[in-house]
Motif scaffolding. Sequence first.
Motif, PDB file in Angstrom:
ATOM      1  N   HIS A  35     -11.874  -1.239  -2.295  1.00  0.00           N
ATOM      2  CA  HIS A  35     -12.054  -2.466  -3.059  1.00  0.00           C
ATOM      3  C   HIS A  35     -13.381  -3.183  -2.827  1.00  0.00           C
ATOM      4  CE1 HIS A  35      -7.854  -2.178  -4.183  1.00  0.00           C
ATOM      5  NE2 HIS A  35      -7.489  -2.184  -2.912  1.00  0.00           N
ATOM      6  N   GLY A  47      -8.606  -0.375   2.568  1.00  0.00           N
ATOM      7  CA  GLY A  47      -8.811  -1.341   1.498  1.00  0.00           C
ATOM      8  C   GLY A  47     -10.275  -1.610   1.239  1.00  0.00           C
ATOM      9  N   ASP A  77      -0.663  -5.089   1.260  1.00  0.00           N
ATOM     10  CA  ASP A  77      -2.061  -4.714   1.035  1.00  0.00           C
ATOM     11  C   ASP A  77      -2.857  -5.967   0.700  1.00  0.00           C
ATOM     12  OD1 ASP A  77      -4.449  -3.540   0.484  1.00  0.00           O
ATOM     13  OD2 ASP A  77      -3.746  -2.280  -1.166  1.00  0.00           O
ATOM     14  N   ALA A 102      -6.072  -5.663  -1.551  1.00  0.00           N
ATOM     15  CA  ALA A 102      -5.995  -5.383  -2.991  1.00  0.00           C
ATOM     16  C   ALA A 102      -6.386  -6.618  -3.781  1.00  0.00           C
ATOM     17  CB  ALA A 102      -4.591  -4.941  -3.370  1.00  0.00           C
ATOM     18  N   ASP A 151       0.836  -1.193   0.000  1.00  0.00           N
ATOM     19  CA  ASP A 151       0.000   0.000   0.000  1.00  0.00           C
ATOM     20  C   ASP A 151       0.875   1.249   0.000  1.00  0.00           C
ATOM     21  OD1 ASP A 151       0.934   0.344   2.585  1.00  0.00           O
ATOM     22  OD2 ASP A 151      -0.936  -0.289   3.547  1.00  0.00           O
TER      23      ASP A 151
END
Length: 556
Positions: free
Chosen positions: A477, A473, A346, A349, A340
Amino acid sequence: MPDIIKVICENLGTEVDVPMGTPLSEVAKRLTPGRYPFLAAFVNNRLKELSYKIYAPVTIRFVDITSFAGIRVYQRTAWFLLQKAVRDLYPGQTLHIRHSLGHSGFYCEIEGIDEFTADDAARLQGRMRELAMRNLPITRERMLTSEVRARYAEEGFTDKVALLDTRPRLYSQLYTLDDTVGYFYGSLAPSTGYVTLFDIQPYYDGFYLALPLRTAPDTLHRNVQQEKMFGIFQEYQSWVTLMGVPTIGEVNARTLAGDAGGMIKLAEAFHERKFAWVADTIHDAVVSRGIRMVLISGPSSSGKTTSAKRLGIELGVLGLRPVMISLDDYFVDREKTPLDENGDYDYEALEAIDLELFNDHLRRLIRGESVDIPRYDFITGRRMQHDNPLTLDERSILIIEGIHGLNPRLTPSIPDSQKFRIYISCFTSVAMDNLSRIATTDNRLLRRLTRDYRQRGADALSTLSRWASVRRGEEKHIFPYQENADVMLNSSLFYEISVLRPFAEKILREVPDTVPEYDEARRMLKFLDNFIPIPPDEIPPTSILREFIGGSSFKY
């Protein structure tokens, strides 16, 4: 002449000398003004209001609306401002802040007003703006709980009285804004002038209070397009009210009366009915449009895994053969995980998933081939193979669970007509009181703390240090795709925080006061202190809560 003490100011990266008894607000004036005003400050890793006075050498770090701590201060201050405006315009009426809605807003209702019009919204917003312009001070006073209770009773705050009666303390904090009193579970800004951006729009039977985004403090999202999520919140809110447990005071009272087992049975039966309904809906979609897979998505610690397994049982009853796949098993090896903006792994992701391998396996399964599904070891950070190959037949239906289930980029090779999408989250509908909602993120954090400690070898400090990254996140996402779902499921159980309390308390107390995460641990401990513990003995082995506390009859 007052004694001079040295204060380490992390915002300046240096020490400053201040007279003993100097409030944080005076120290803030020494700093070069940023784009957004400071709302509070961490003092030795404890969040304090700007009125806090310094009497010893300390380390301080000021926060504004762009931090998770700062946005919570802004929101609580806005709620108090709203409470005052409602009191002025609708004397004797009760304000309810029902639940979060939209990107950074809240659905509210005023008891006794069945239709909140555009004129009502304009009047209420105008009154709030007037109060903000007057920059009225917000004061906090520590006083005997008996006196606080008397003030609440005088104001008709039966919800707050119920909580005080079930969690007695000798002293309590009372906030005052002009002629309005309140209690909030966290810090507030010093005055109403700090709340500069907000909007009110009519929404269903009440109104939508729009507040700024942490990531875009100058932006308001006035048009809420979350009808499915709103419906889930409303359904569960209506149900807990019907069951007589809309606030923690009522839950505590039922627990003290010996009815914890009854509450557990009610909540679990409600879940059972919802899973059966979703399974019926999926079966209809199999017959009508030939779906081949069910994609289950939701933020961290929503109970996706147990929900997938329980849904599989219900589908089996209807004659289908569910085949389970977890996206977690397709994580790339830890060192290949994308980073990240802070240089940390991350895991939220999409690229943390081996998309090429995953889609190859999907295509092969749909063609009827046998596929060896990997397993991911969270302790070693490695993906491993195992000797339990999967094969689909004419009655099979894939159930795929993971945070990216609703992202179209996850399964580009599968036609939309063959997918059924489910969004699951812990839509916490029981409130602390009429004005103080329980954040769904707090509920999920308690679940994750407990599960990570038990299953993944992670202590509270490790989980807390990653939580901000997890939430960023999710914002990036997961949440943008939630309304793509065919159906939404609420995995929360109105009794669960009372069960989680003893599990979470033990590990939260291990966080030392020398780290930035200490304040979050302390905040959660103070929050948990409002709940009467419920032992887990009567929780069935198929409960979603068992995924986090242990004792599940499912294998994970």
